[in-house]
Design a protein around this motif. Structure first.
Motif, short mmCIF file in Angstrom:
data_model
loop_
_atom_site.label_atom_id
_atom_site.label_comp_id
_atom_site.label_asym_id
_atom_site.label_seq_id
_atom_site.Cartn_x
_atom_site.Cartn_y
_atom_site.Cartn_z
N LEU A 166 2.18 4.84 0.74
CA LEU A 166 1.91 5.81 1.78
C LEU A 166 1.96 7.22 1.21
O LEU A 166 2.74 7.50 0.30
N PRO A 167 1.15 8.12 1.75
CA PRO A 167 1.15 9.51 1.24
C PRO A 167 2.33 10.30 1.81
O PRO A 167 2.18 11.13 2.70
N THR A 174 5.74 12.69 0.91
CA THR A 174 6.41 13.46 -0.13
C THR A 174 7.92 13.38 0.09
O THR A 174 8.40 13.36 1.21
N THR A 205 0.85 -1.18 0.00
CA THR A 205 0.00 0.00 0.00
C THR A 205 0.89 1.23 0.00
O THR A 205 1.68 1.41 0.93
#
Length: 107
Positions: A12-13, A15, A10
């Motif tokens: 991950l958000p 940056t 999955t």
């Protein structure tokens, strides 16, 4: 051919940091370890200076370093005294050769 483990990943958000062209993260550090070299204290100006590099230091930081060092010394001294007491009370030890108990000489 796809890997079945990739289906369970999955994203991950998160940056990514822009580290610049060299891809190096610069962390500001001091020239020396101030607490290892000693301090010059000016009581009139209420300033503390590092003996090694001459950098002006926060007097509260210096006081905190001295308190930590004293606390470590007291803990070490207490452990040393406990070990000395334990050794004074010890009269016999197990023989490495026969396994029997033998008196400790040298008292």
């Amino acid at each position: 051919m796809t890997n079945p483990a990739d289906d369970n990943v999955t994203p991950l958000p998160v940056t990514q940091r822009n580290l610049g062209p060299d891809r190096v993260l610069l962390v500001p550090t001091s020239k020396c370890c101030h607490f290892m070299t000693g301090y010059l204290v000016d009581e009139k100006l209420a300033e503390v200076t590092c003996k090694a590099c001459g950098e002006k230091l926060n007097p509260m930081w210096v006081l905190q370093q001295l308190c930590h060092a004293e606390s470590r010394w007291h803990e070490l001294h207490a452990r040393y005294q406990d070990e000395l007491q334990r050794l004074r009370e010890r009269q016999r030890t197990k023989c490495e050769h026969c396994g029997g108990m033998t008196r400790i000489s040298g008292r």
